[in-house]
Design a protein around this motif. Structure first.
Motif, mmCIF file in Angstrom:
data_model
loop_
_atom_site.group_PDB
_atom_site.id
_atom_site.type_symbol
_atom_site.label_atom_id
_atom_site.label_comp_id
_atom_site.label_asym_id
_atom_site.label_seq_id
_atom_site.Cartn_x
_atom_site.Cartn_y
_atom_site.Cartn_z
ATOM 1 N N ASP A 15 3.260 7.774 -2.303
ATOM 2 C CA ASP A 15 2.088 8.631 -2.071
ATOM 3 C C ASP A 15 1.562 8.438 -0.649
ATOM 4 O O ASP A 15 0.961 9.333 -0.066
ATOM 5 N N ASN A 16 1.765 7.256 -0.089
ATOM 6 C CA ASN A 16 1.353 6.975 1.283
ATOM 7 C C ASN A 16 2.470 7.450 2.207
ATOM 8 O O ASN A 16 3.566 6.896 2.218
ATOM 9 N N ASP A 17 2.201 8.515 3.022
ATOM 10 C CA ASP A 17 3.314 9.146 3.729
ATOM 11 C C ASP A 17 3.784 8.380 4.965
ATOM 12 O O ASP A 17 4.662 8.844 5.678
ATOM 13 N N THR A 18 3.211 7.204 5.216
ATOM 14 C CA THR A 18 3.795 6.385 6.280
ATOM 15 C C THR A 18 5.042 5.643 5.772
ATOM 16 O O THR A 18 5.730 4.998 6.543
ATOM 17 N N TYR A 19 5.282 5.753 4.455
ATOM 18 C CA TYR A 19 6.495 5.133 3.902
ATOM 19 C C TYR A 19 7.564 6.199 3.704
ATOM 20 O O TYR A 19 7.253 7.390 3.605
ATOM 21 N N CYS A 60 -3.687 0.877 -5.379
ATOM 22 C CA CYS A 60 -3.977 -0.050 -4.276
ATOM 23 C C CYS A 60 -3.348 -1.412 -4.508
ATOM 24 O O CYS A 60 -2.972 -1.765 -5.637
ATOM 25 N N HIS A 61 -3.297 -2.167 -3.415
ATOM 26 C CA HIS A 61 -2.821 -3.546 -3.469
ATOM 27 C C HIS A 61 -3.592 -4.317 -4.550
ATOM 28 O O HIS A 61 -4.804 -4.209 -4.632
ATOM 29 N N SER A 62 -2.883 -5.053 -5.363
ATOM 30 C CA SER A 62 -3.389 -5.921 -6.433
ATOM 31 C C SER A 62 -3.905 -5.193 -7.688
ATOM 32 O O SER A 62 -4.413 -5.833 -8.594
ATOM 33 N N ASP A 63 -3.727 -3.879 -7.757
ATOM 34 C CA ASP A 63 -3.989 -3.180 -9.029
ATOM 35 C C ASP A 63 -2.990 -3.667 -10.085
ATOM 36 O O ASP A 63 -1.870 -4.043 -9.754
ATOM 37 N N ILE A 64 -3.426 -3.618 -11.336
ATOM 38 C CA ILE A 64 -2.494 -3.892 -12.433
ATOM 39 C C ILE A 64 -2.067 -2.551 -13.032
ATOM 40 O O ILE A 64 -2.904 -1.668 -13.256
ATOM 41 N N ASP A 69 0.806 -1.225 0.000
ATOM 42 C CA ASP A 69 0.000 0.000 0.000
ATOM 43 C C ASP A 69 0.839 1.274 0.000
ATOM 44 O O ASP A 69 0.386 2.312 0.455
ATOM 45 N N SER A 70 2.067 1.200 -0.549
ATOM 46 C CA SER A 70 2.934 2.379 -0.468
ATOM 47 C C SER A 70 2.451 3.527 -1.341
ATOM 48 O O SER A 70 2.920 4.644 -1.200
ATOM 49 N N MET A 71 1.521 3.262 -2.250
ATOM 50 C CA MET A 71 1.063 4.325 -3.149
ATOM 51 C C MET A 71 -0.423 4.632 -2.973
ATOM 52 O O MET A 71 -1.035 5.266 -3.835
#
Lengths: 140, 418
Positions: A111-115, A67-71, A60-62
């Motif tokens: 994009d996910n600022d916890t990373y 999202c998880h499992s997007d292509i 989920d870093s983005m």
């Protein structure tokens, strides 16, 4: 069955399809007037077939954008630019991040600022692998 | 000018493209049934792993140096080949696919820009597909091929150009073994050495009548080509070792599936014939189709790869596989410019033996039938004979313990990114 000649068109209009119904005496089928080539997602999603790869997202870093499992549809023919979402090879793994180029430094920003953001310095083992041009997500 | 573009360690490089964990690491690829080493990355070559070495003889060195081992993944290699060829097709007005990993380009570039052009081609293929290639250029195909050899073995840049008369390069050509010349096999090389011709330069300077006497007109053509006089066209070209390609561009675009099927059958039968001529049998059939990249119209190109139950040089097997592959590929609404067949995983047909699936009796019958077919081939031609498909895939019959994901041809196996 009867094939129509190719429609001559200067635009990117596709070729006329085969007529689905046989030509017969009497009134032609009204449906024949509306036959068009099916929309082809390849045409919409892919600009450089030889250079386009699909990858699947893990994690989920983005989020929230990706999202998880997007292509992801990745075009390697494009040159990565500031603010593109890119695939990069970092320490032997492929990763998806946003490319930020400012004041002479190059960053891979989640994009996910916890990373953590990563600065691309010469010591970092990183190669830009391609530019993400579409996100495909199944919701149904 | 001709350019020969050749992928570096093609199978090993294919394994690396989508798997950066392998970058800079030693990689080897094994033949079907995991028998022998058939491709090595530069790192694996540096460890001294020999081409063709039986796998079981390398297990120590492989374990000691953590060499990554892969079974051949022909779905991946076929697709990567298609990508490389499609990219090359945009680089020159005329291209001839020579094998799974090589193509000739005929390009109109002035000599002074040849090097820049070659570097550009190399860079584009690497960026678009991730495939490292070497580029050799010269006035003839034979010179382009030799230039490619030099590019691979003797340059850092991976490109080499014969930018003028071969006498300008005599110092270099004096140091290159005559056997490196395209079309000079081991037997001719031994004969030439007996007559004191060891190097390319000596061959270039050899007497025409001697060459014609000992190597026929075909050998003389090769020597002319080395002197910069083009005289080899597609049909006379020596066959590639690793694979057989049969393909042609259509005179006018083809839109119908059945027309493409017919063409595919035709090329499949030509390819099978070439295969039997070199006493080979193929394990893998790849079909590729493409539209014309120079036309402003909807573009489509794709390739599909079928693994045969067992190695075969039997035309109906090859045609059936080709048609199954084409069926998978075909999309309506495009104007196809080209269809081609590529046979890979070629083994010597004497090595084949009767199996559970194909007992000795029918094996012999097939052999006789093909002999007859070849002798009356002219009459048959053009895919006129069409046999029912026998090509059910029996992947389980083959040992492929180290198979990598089919990164580019199966949704369940595409690369993961974090």
């Amino acid at each position: 069955m009867c094939a129509l000649p190719v429609i001559n068109s200067s635009s990117r209009l596709p070729i006329a399809p085969l007529y689905a119904t046989a030509i017969k005496a009497g009134f032609p089928s009204p449906a024949d007037d509306y036959i068009e080539k099916m929309l082809d997602l390849n045409e919409y999603l892919i600009r450089h077939p030889a250079a386009t790869f699909f990858v699947r997202v893990s994690g989920d870093s983005m989020t929230p954008g990706i999202c998880h499992s997007d292509i992801l549809v990745v075009d390697r023919a494009l040159t990565p630019m500031h603010n593109n979402i890119v695939i990069a090879a970092v320490n032997g793994e492929l990763t998806v991040k946003r490319l930020v180029i400012k004041n002479g430094t190059t960053l891979l920003v989640p994009d996910n600022d916890t990373y953590e953001t990563m600065a691309l310095t010469p010591e970092v083992d990183c190669t830009l692998w391609g530019v993400v041009i579409h996100i495909i997500r199944t919701v149904g | 000018m001709y350019a020969l573009v050749d992928c570096n360690n093609f199978y090993a490089s294919c394994e690396k493209v989508c798997n950066p964990a392998l970058w800079g690491k030693a990689v080897v690829v094994l033949s079907n049934n995991d028998g022998n080493v058939i491709a090595r990355s530069p790192e694996a070559k540096a460890l001294g792993i020999a081409m063709g070495a039986p796998f079981y003889q390398c297990t120590n060195i492989i374990r000691k140096h953590h060499v990554a081992v892969f079974s051949s993944n022909y779905a991946l290699y076929g697709d990567m080949s298609r990508r490389v060829m499609d990219t090359l097709a945009t680089c020159a007005p005329y291209m001839e696919v020579y094998s799974i990993d090589e193509a000739f380009l005929l390009c109109n570039v002035p000599l002074c820009q040849a090097e820049r052009y070659a570097l550009q081609v190399k860079h584009t293929v690497l960026q678009w597909t991730g495939m490292p290639v070497s580029v050799g250029m010269g006035a003839t195909k034979t010179l382009a091929k030799l230039a490619n050899h030099i590019a691979k073995k003797r340059t850092q840049s991976g490109v080499f150009i014969f930018a003028g008369d071969s006498s300008l390069y005599n110092n270099l050509l004096m140091r290159i073994d005559v056997q490196e010349v395209w079309g000079i096999g081991g037997r001719y090389a031994r004969m030439l050495r007996r007559h004191g011709i060891d190097t390319v330069w000596q061959l270039i300077c050899a007497d025409d009548s001697f060459i014609k006497k000992t190597m026929t007109i075909v050998g003389l053509r090769t020597v002319y080509e080395l002197r910069g006089i083009p005289c080899i066209n597609t049909e006379d070209a020596p066959p590639p070792k690793k694979c057989i390609v049969s393909s042609r561009s259509f005179g006018k675009p083809v839109t119908e599936c059945n027309e493409l099927q017919e063409a595919a059958a035709h090329y499949a039968s030509i390819a099978s014939q070439k295969l039997r001529k070199q006493h080979g049998a193929a394990g893998v059939v790849t079909v590729f189709v493409s539209t014309n990249p120079f036309k402003d119209e909807p573009q489509y190109s794709s390739a599909a790869t079928i693994t045969l139950d067992m190695h075969s040089c039997y035309t109906p097997d090859i045609i059936a596989a080709a048609q199954t592959a084409l069926h998978r590929l075909f999309r309506s609404g495009y104007r196809y410019k080209k269809v081609g067949i590529m046979l890979t995983d070629i083994v010597a047909s004497q090595e084949l033996s009767p199996t559970l699936f194909l007992p000795a009796q029918s094996y012999e019958r097939r052999y006789n039938l093909m002999q007859t077919l070849d002798s009356v081939n002219a009459a048959l031609g053009r895919g006129a004979v069409y046999f029912a498909s026998e090509g059910v895939q029996r992947q389980w019959a083959m040992r492929r313990r180290y198979l990598s994901p089919r990164y580019t041809t199966h949704w369940d196996e595409i690369p993961l990114v974090r």
